[in-house]
Design an enzyme around this catalytic site. Structure first.
Site, PDB file in Angstrom:
ATOM      1  N   CYS A 263      48.201  29.324  56.772  1.00 39.21           N
ATOM      2  CA  CYS A 263      49.220  29.163  57.804  1.00 39.21           C
ATOM      3  C   CYS A 263      50.176  30.338  57.721  1.00 39.21           C
ATOM      4  O   CYS A 263      50.082  31.163  56.799  1.00 39.21           O
ATOM      5  CB  CYS A 263      49.954  27.833  57.641  1.00 39.21           C
ATOM      6  SG  CYS A 263      50.857  27.322  59.139  1.00 39.21           S
TER       7      CYS A 263
ATOM      8  N   ARG B  17      59.052  21.304  52.806  1.00 40.94           N
ATOM      9  CA  ARG B  17      59.724  22.472  53.388  1.00 40.94           C
ATOM     10  C   ARG B  17      60.748  23.046  52.424  1.00 40.94           C
ATOM     11  O   ARG B  17      61.013  24.248  52.414  1.00 40.94           O
ATOM     12  CB  ARG B  17      60.353  22.090  54.725  1.00 40.94           C
ATOM     13  CG  ARG B  17      59.275  21.790  55.778  1.00 40.94           C
ATOM     14  CD  ARG B  17      59.829  21.262  57.082  1.00 40.94           C
ATOM     15  NE  ARG B  17      58.733  20.969  58.011  1.00 40.94           N
ATOM     16  CZ  ARG B  17      58.874  20.354  59.160  1.00 40.94           C
ATOM     17  NH1 ARG B  17      60.077  19.970  59.555  1.00 40.94           N
ATOM     18  NH2 ARG B  17      57.827  20.128  59.936  1.00 40.94           N
TER      19      ARG B  17
ATOM     20  N   CYS C 105      54.740  28.506  62.855  1.00 44.11           N
ATOM     21  CA  CYS C 105      53.357  28.749  62.435  1.00 44.11           C
ATOM     22  C   CYS C 105      52.619  29.741  63.328  1.00 44.11           C
ATOM     23  O   CYS C 105      51.385  29.760  63.341  1.00 44.11           O
ATOM     24  CB  CYS C 105      52.592  27.415  62.405  1.00 44.11           C
ATOM     25  SG  CYS C 105      53.351  26.175  61.332  1.00 44.11           S
TER      26      CYS C 105
ATOM     27  N   CYS D 137      53.769  29.785  58.427  1.00 45.95           N
ATOM     28  CA  CYS D 137      55.165  29.332  58.414  1.00 45.95           C
ATOM     29  C   CYS D 137      55.916  29.734  57.155  1.00 45.95           C
ATOM     30  O   CYS D 137      57.116  29.989  57.202  1.00 45.95           O
ATOM     31  CB  CYS D 137      55.246  27.824  58.645  1.00 45.95           C
ATOM     32  SG  CYS D 137      54.389  26.828  57.412  1.00 45.95           S
TER      33      CYS D 137
ATOM     34  N   LYS E  79      47.260  16.427  62.320  1.00 42.39           N
ATOM     35  CA  LYS E  79      48.526  16.698  61.635  1.00 42.39           C
ATOM     36  C   LYS E  79      49.671  16.308  62.556  1.00 42.39           C
ATOM     37  O   LYS E  79      49.873  16.919  63.607  1.00 42.39           O
ATOM     38  CB  LYS E  79      48.625  18.174  61.252  1.00 42.39           C
ATOM     39  CG  LYS E  79      49.877  18.524  60.462  1.00 42.39           C
ATOM     40  CD  LYS E  79      49.858  19.994  60.069  1.00 42.39           C
ATOM     41  CE  LYS E  79      51.100  20.370  59.286  1.00 42.39           C
ATOM     42  NZ  LYS E  79      51.090  21.801  58.895  1.00 42.39           N
TER      43      LYS E  79
ATOM     44  N   SER F 245      54.691  15.147  50.803  1.00 39.84           N
ATOM     45  CA  SER F 245      55.839  15.257  49.905  1.00 39.84           C
ATOM     46  C   SER F 245      56.821  14.100  50.038  1.00 39.84           C
ATOM     47  O   SER F 245      57.335  13.602  49.031  1.00 39.84           O
ATOM     48  CB  SER F 245      56.557  16.584  50.165  1.00 39.84           C
ATOM     49  OG  SER F 245      56.994  16.676  51.514  1.00 39.84           O
TER      50      SER F 245
ATOM     51  N   GLU G 281      41.628  15.748  68.832  1.00 36.12           N
ATOM     52  CA  GLU G 281      41.862  16.884  67.948  1.00 36.12           C
ATOM     53  C   GLU G 281      40.728  17.030  66.930  1.00 36.12           C
ATOM     54  O   GLU G 281      40.221  18.129  66.696  1.00 36.12           O
ATOM     55  CB  GLU G 281      43.195  16.703  67.211  1.00 36.12           C
ATOM     56  CG  GLU G 281      44.426  16.910  68.065  1.00 36.12           C
ATOM     57  CD  GLU G 281      44.777  18.380  68.227  1.00 36.12           C
ATOM     58  OE1 GLU G 281      44.035  19.240  67.719  1.00 36.12           O
ATOM     59  OE2 GLU G 281      45.811  18.665  68.865  1.00 36.12           O
TER      60      GLU G 281
ATOM     61  N   LYS H  15      47.011  14.050  58.066  1.00 37.43           N
ATOM     62  CA  LYS H  15      48.306  14.296  57.446  1.00 37.43           C
ATOM     63  C   LYS H  15      49.420  13.821  58.367  1.00 37.43           C
ATOM     64  O   LYS H  15      49.433  14.216  59.540  1.00 37.43           O
ATOM     65  CB  LYS H  15      48.456  15.792  57.157  1.00 37.43           C
ATOM     66  CG  LYS H  15      49.780  16.177  56.509  1.00 37.43           C
ATOM     67  CD  LYS H  15      49.863  17.688  56.305  1.00 37.43           C
ATOM     68  CE  LYS H  15      51.194  18.061  55.661  1.00 37.43           C
ATOM     69  NZ  LYS H  15      51.335  19.518  55.466  1.00 37.43           N
TER      70      LYS H  15
ATOM     71  N   ARG I  57      58.558  21.643  65.512  1.00 33.79           N
ATOM     72  CA  ARG I  57      57.128  21.945  65.649  1.00 33.79           C
ATOM     73  C   ARG I  57      56.411  20.939  66.543  1.00 33.79           C
ATOM     74  O   ARG I  57      55.201  20.786  66.473  1.00 33.79           O
ATOM     75  CB  ARG I  57      56.488  21.996  64.263  1.00 33.79           C
ATOM     76  CG  ARG I  57      57.021  23.149  63.420  1.00 33.79           C
ATOM     77  CD  ARG I  57      56.480  23.154  62.011  1.00 33.79           C
ATOM     78  NE  ARG I  57      56.997  24.314  61.295  1.00 33.79           N
ATOM     79  CZ  ARG I  57      57.205  24.357  59.981  1.00 33.79           C
ATOM     80  NH1 ARG I  57      56.933  23.293  59.233  1.00 33.79           N
ATOM     81  NH2 ARG I  57      57.674  25.443  59.414  1.00 33.79           N
TER      82      ARG I  57
END
Length: 325
Positions: free
Chosen positions: A121, A206, A131, A123, A196, A275, A234, A249, A218
Site C-alpha cells: 500500500c 494508524r 492510499c 498510505c 476491506k 488493531s 469486491e 478486514k 477513506r
C-alpha cells in the site's frame, strides 16, 4: 418424566477428552500470521502506546524478534514499513532499498523457511496518508495502479513470498498480477485485501503505522460497514483478476461476511483480526475485566468457525504459546 422424549446432547460434553473428540473447529499455530512493524533507524524497540505488546522495531532488532517467533512455532509474518521520509507519491514504498524491502532481505537470509508477506500500500509512505495519488483533493484510481504494481515488484525482488495489496483501488489485483508476471514473478501469490471496510477499528494501527489521513477519510475507496452484497462483488472481482487468497478486514464484526466469502469462492480466506479488536481486549485484560487467554482463544476460534483458513493477528505470539501448552 419417563414419558417425556428428548435428546441427550450433554452426553458428548461429559469430559474434556470427549469434548475434544467431537470438537468441530480447531485452531493451529500454522493458522497464525504475525504483523511486524519495521522502522528506519537503529536500536529502536518501542512499544506502540495503543497496542500493548506490539513494537516498532529497527532492522537490528528484527533477528531477535524472528528467533522468538520461530521458537513459538509461528511460520508466517506480514510486514508493515514505517519510513523516515514521506512524499506525495509514496516513493519509499517502491524503492528497492525501502524499509520493507530491506527487512524482507534480512529475514529471508536468516530465516529462509519463514513465509514473508509484504503489505502493499502507499498510505504509510505518502505525506497525505491516503492510499493513492491525490489530485484536487481526490484519490485517483488508475494512476495509482502503476505505483502499486511497482511496489509489488520491488517487494517480490527483495524476496517476499506473498504480496498483500491493501489499498482497495478498483483493478488493483489485475494491475499487480500483470506487473508481477511481466517481471518474472509468475509464481508469487497475491493475498488480496478483497473485503476491506471503512472501519472504526483501525485507530491503533494508524498510530502504529503513522498512516492517518491528513485530510478527509477513506470512505471513497474502503467499503461501507452496512453493505453485504458489495463484499461479494469486491471478492468476485479479485478472484477474476487473479487473487490467490481473500482477506476479510476487520474480522470480529464481519464474521457473517467471512462465511459468505468462504461459501462462495474456492480460495483460502484470511481473517484480519485488527488493531482495535486487539487493543480492546488488552485494555480489558489489564484492568482485570476479562480472562485474556480464554477470550482471545474464543475469538480466534470464532474466526476459524466462520470460515477463516488463516488469521492475521497481533495475538499470534500469545496464542502460539497457549496452543503449545
Amino acid at each position: 418424566m419417563k414419558d417425556i422424549q428428548f435428546d441427550r446432547h450433554r452426553r458428548l460434553r461429559t469430559s474434556d477428552t470427549l469434548r475434544s473428540m467431537v470438537r468441530e473447529t480447531w485452531l493451529r499455530k500454522e493458522d497464525l500470521i504475525y504483523p511486524l512493524f519495521v522502522v528506519e533507524g537503529e536500536n529502536i524497540h518501542k512499544e506502540v502506546s495503543s497496542m500493548p505488546g506490539v513494537f516498532h522495531l529497527s532492522l537490528d532488532g528484527v533477528v531477535k524478534e524472528m528467533t522468538e517467533l520461530v521458537n513459538l512455532g509461528i511460520k508466517s509474518i506480514i510486514l508493515f514499513g514505517v519510513p523516515k521520509e514521506k512524499d506525495p507519491l509514496g516513493g519509499q514504498a517502491y524503492h528497492d532499498h525501502g524499509i520493507v524491502q530491506e527487512a524482507t532481505r534480512l529475514i529471508k537470509s536468516e530465516f529462509p523457511e519463514m513465509v514473508v508477506i509484504a503489505d502493499t500500500c502507499l498510505c504509510q509512505y505518502t505525506d497525505h496518508g491516503h492510499c493513492g495519488i491525490i489530485e484536487n483533493g481526490q484519490v485517483l484510481n488508475d494512476p495509482t495502479l502503476d505505483l502499486l504494481a511497482r511496489t509489488a515488484v520491488s517487494q517480490a525482488k527483495a524476496g517476499a513470498d506473498i504480496i498483500a495489496p491493501s489499498n482497495m483501488m478498483d483493478g488493483f489485483v489485475a494491475a499487480i498480477r500483470r506487473g508481477l508476471d511481466e517481471a518474472g514473478f509468475i509464481d508469487t501469490p497475491i493475498m488480496s485485501y478483497a473485503v476491506k471496510y471503512s472501519s472504526s477499528f483501525y485507530g491503533p494501527f494508524r498510530d502504529a503505522a503513522h498512516s492517518s489521513p491528513q485530510f478527509g477519510d477513506r470512505k471513497t475507496y474502503q467499503m461501507d460497514p452496512a453493505n453485504r452484497l458489495e463484499a461479494l462483488r469486491e471478492a468476485e472481482s479479485d478472484v477474476n483478476e487473479g487473487a490467490d487468497f481473500l482477506i476479510v478486514k476487520p474480522a470480529l464484526s464481519y464474521l457473517d461476511i467471512m462465511r459468505d466469502v468462504k461459501d462462495r469462492f474456492p480460495l483460502p480466506v484470511v481473517a484480519y483480526n485488527v488493531s482495535g479488536e486487539y487493543s480492546m481486549i488488552k485494555a480489558a485484560a489489564q484492568n482485570g475485566w476479562v480472562n485474556e487467554k480464554e477470550i482471545v482463544m474464543e475469538k480466534l476460534t470464532s474466526m476459524k468457525r466462520a470460515g477463516a483458513d488463516l488469521i492475521i493477528t497481533y495475538h499470534a505470539k500469545d496464542a502460539a504459546a497457549w496452543l503449545s501448552n
